[in-house]
Motif scaffolding. Structure first.
Motif, PDB file in Angstrom:
ATOM      1  N   VAL A  10       0.738  -1.213  -0.238  1.00 43.86           N
ATOM      2  CA  VAL A  10       0.005  -0.282   0.272  1.00 43.86           C
ATOM      3  C   VAL A  10       0.823   1.031   0.242  1.00 43.86           C
ATOM      4  CG1 VAL A  10      -1.456   1.389   1.672  1.00 43.86           C
ATOM      5  CG2 VAL A  10      -1.776  -1.122   1.146  1.00 43.86           C
ATOM      6  N   ALA A  11       1.461   1.269   0.899  1.00 44.74           N
ATOM      7  CA  ALA A  11       2.767   2.193   1.145  1.00 44.74           C
ATOM      8  C   ALA A  11       2.797   2.873  -0.326  1.00 44.74           C
ATOM      9  CB  ALA A  11       3.620   2.094   1.693  1.00 44.74           C
ATOM     10  N   ALA A  12       4.047   1.650  -1.403  1.00 41.79           N
ATOM     11  CA  ALA A  12       4.565   1.981  -2.424  1.00 41.79           C
ATOM     12  C   ALA A  12       3.479   2.791  -3.567  1.00 41.79           C
ATOM     13  CB  ALA A  12       5.728   0.811  -2.998  1.00 41.79           C
ATOM     14  N   ARG A  86      -4.993  -1.852  -7.553  1.00 39.44           N
ATOM     15  CA  ARG A  86      -5.664  -0.449  -7.894  1.00 39.44           C
ATOM     16  C   ARG A  86      -5.143   1.047  -7.440  1.00 39.44           C
ATOM     17  NH1 ARG A  86     -11.013  -1.332  -9.513  1.00 39.44           N
ATOM     18  NH2 ARG A  86     -10.850   1.262 -10.603  1.00 39.44           N
ATOM     19  N   VAL A  87      -4.975   2.039  -8.105  1.00 39.18           N
ATOM     20  CA  VAL A  87      -4.704   3.578  -8.093  1.00 39.18           C
ATOM     21  C   VAL A  87      -5.449   3.998  -8.429  1.00 39.18           C
ATOM     22  CG1 VAL A  87      -3.499   5.488  -7.142  1.00 39.18           C
ATOM     23  CG2 VAL A  87      -2.596   2.623  -7.322  1.00 39.18           C
ATOM     24  N   ARG A  94      -6.709   9.858  -3.077  1.00 42.71           N
ATOM     25  CA  ARG A  94      -6.009   8.547  -3.979  1.00 42.71           C
ATOM     26  C   ARG A  94      -6.106   7.958  -2.856  1.00 42.71           C
ATOM     27  NH1 ARG A  94      -0.105  10.444  -3.495  1.00 42.71           N
ATOM     28  NH2 ARG A  94      -0.890  12.619  -5.081  1.00 42.71           N
ATOM     29  N   TRP A  95      -6.591   6.522  -3.368  1.00 45.07           N
ATOM     30  CA  TRP A  95      -7.399   5.035  -2.835  1.00 45.07           C
ATOM     31  C   TRP A  95      -6.108   4.360  -3.552  1.00 45.07           C
ATOM     32  CZ3 TRP A  95     -11.629   4.753   0.323  1.00 45.07           C
ATOM     33  CH2 TRP A  95     -12.572   6.269   0.018  1.00 45.07           C
ATOM     34  N   VAL A  96      -6.097   3.332  -2.654  1.00 41.68           N
ATOM     35  CA  VAL A  96      -5.204   2.190  -3.042  1.00 41.68           C
ATOM     36  C   VAL A  96      -5.771   0.609  -2.677  1.00 41.68           C
ATOM     37  CG1 VAL A  96      -3.137   3.285  -3.402  1.00 41.68           C
ATOM     38  CG2 VAL A  96      -3.374   2.155  -1.102  1.00 41.68           C
ATOM     39  N   GLY A  97      -5.341   0.043  -3.649  1.00 40.79           N
ATOM     40  CA  GLY A  97      -6.178  -1.600  -2.896  1.00 40.79           C
ATOM     41  C   GLY A  97      -6.544  -2.142  -3.849  1.00 40.79           C
ATOM     42  N   GLU A  98      -7.863  -3.079  -3.645  1.00 40.55           N
ATOM     43  CA  GLU A  98      -9.045  -4.156  -4.831  1.00 40.55           C
ATOM     44  C   GLU A  98      -9.750  -3.531  -4.325  1.00 40.55           C
ATOM     45  OE1 GLU A  98      -7.619  -8.439  -2.839  1.00 40.55           O
ATOM     46  OE2 GLU A  98      -5.729  -6.797  -4.193  1.00 40.55           O
TER      47      GLU A  98
END
Length: 337
Positions: A10-12, A86-87, A94-98
């Motif tokens: 997630v950080a990357a 995905r981002v 700004r969302w990250v994850g799936e």
């Protein structure tokens, strides 16, 4: 309490979201023209709609690796990723994850500071560039004013100003990372991708101060200024920095590093301080624990620039032998030029 750093994937991805949209060159234009191009690129996608195939190349242990991903832009909504990872960026969030597992990494924060202008720490030059994904470009080069070495190249669509490719270079000119479109095409008139559903308690919360004992310098490395401080849902603190061209985040939480819970990486014990480094396609990351705080540093900058920030946080500069050793450790074996 034993803990890992903030989840590395997630950080990357959080930093990677900033890495994209964001023949011989002709004689360079004045630097203020170059800065105007970079500034315009930040908002060029607000009314754009297109899809594209992205090629990602990065140096890992001295060897270049390659992968492919995708990006779709619809009226300012940027959807970037490969497979389930995905981002999603929209309206400053700004969302990250799936699907089914999203993290809101950054949200609108009216108190966030304005980043320094790119020319504050870099010499900028603009000139006509090569075609990228079939589109004519303007190339903006960012050079270290102390050495004259070009450390990044940005290729912007001449018509729309959209960022089509970004190269990050070592001090000797060697390619470290490249993210760019291989092909782009218009998309239909479908509604923009909605942001992921979430609960309010899943959002990061802006902080006016960090917990006592957490390192939170206002300026680190070569001109990285603290722009925002956030409490993540898992309790960790994110410090978000920029030098006007690149970004850097420190993810901090109290405790000791549970190395067994972290993925395998490049590790070494340096005078009692254990560190583990992770090369990623668009960033460099290092995890360490010091004085009861676990810190994960993630940056899309040239690695030697990011390691100056690591050195500042770890050891307070050249006067700290531990800081110097960690800087050398990160600098050498793991692709930090």
């Amino acid at each position: 309490m034993r803990t890992t750093g903030w989840p590395l994937g997630v950080a990357a991805l959080a930093v990677a979201a900033a890495a994209v949209g964001l023949g011989r060159a002709a004689p360079a234009q004045p630097s203020n023209d170059a800065e105007d191009l970079l500034t315009s690129a930040r908002t060029a996608s607000e009314h754009a709609s297109f899809a594209g195939a992205l090629a990602v190349t990065w140096r890992d242990h001295g060897r270049l690796r390659h992968t492919e991903t995708y990006a779709q832009v619809e009226d300012g909504v940027i959807d970037l990723g490969a497979g389930q990872s995905r981002v999603l960026s929209r309206d400053g969030q700004r969302w990250v994850g799936e699907p089914g597992g999203w993290s809101l990494v950054l949200g609108p924060d009216v108190r966030a500071k304005i980043p320094p202008p790119p020319h504050a720490h870099w010499d900028l030059r603009a000139a006509p560039g090569p075609a990228v994904a079939g589109q004519p470009t303007m190339e903006v080069d960012a050079a270290d004013p102390a050495t004259g070495a070009t450390r990044a190249r940005f290729y912007l669509d001449r018509t729309t100003g959209t960022l089509l490719r970004r190269d990050v270079l070592a001090a000797n000119g060697e390619l470290l990372r490249e993210v760019g479109f291989e092909a782009i095409a218009p998309v239909g008139s479908a509604l923009p991708t909605p942001p992921p559903r979430h609960a309010a308690h899943d959002e990061p919360r802006p902080l006016t101060a960090v917990p006592s004992g957490d390192p939170a310098p206002e300026t680190i490395g070569r001109g990285y200024q603290l722009l925002g401080t956030y409490r993540q849902p898992d309790g960790s603190v994110q410090l978000y920095y920029s030098d006007g061209l690149f970004t850097l985040s420190l993810f901090e939480q109290p405790g000791t590093v549970d190395w067994d819970a972290l993925p395998a990486g490049d590790e070494q014990r340096v005078r009692g301080v254990e560190t583990r480094a992770y090369p990623t396609p668009t960033t460099s990351a290092v995890v360490w624990g010091l004085h009861g705080v676990v810190i994960t540093c993630v940056s899309d900058a040239p690695p030697d620039q990011a390691r100056l920030a690591v050195q500042d946080v770890v050891g307070g500069g050249a006067g700290s032998s531990v800081g110097d050793d960690i800087a050398r450790f990160v600098l050498g074996p793991f692709g930090w030029d």
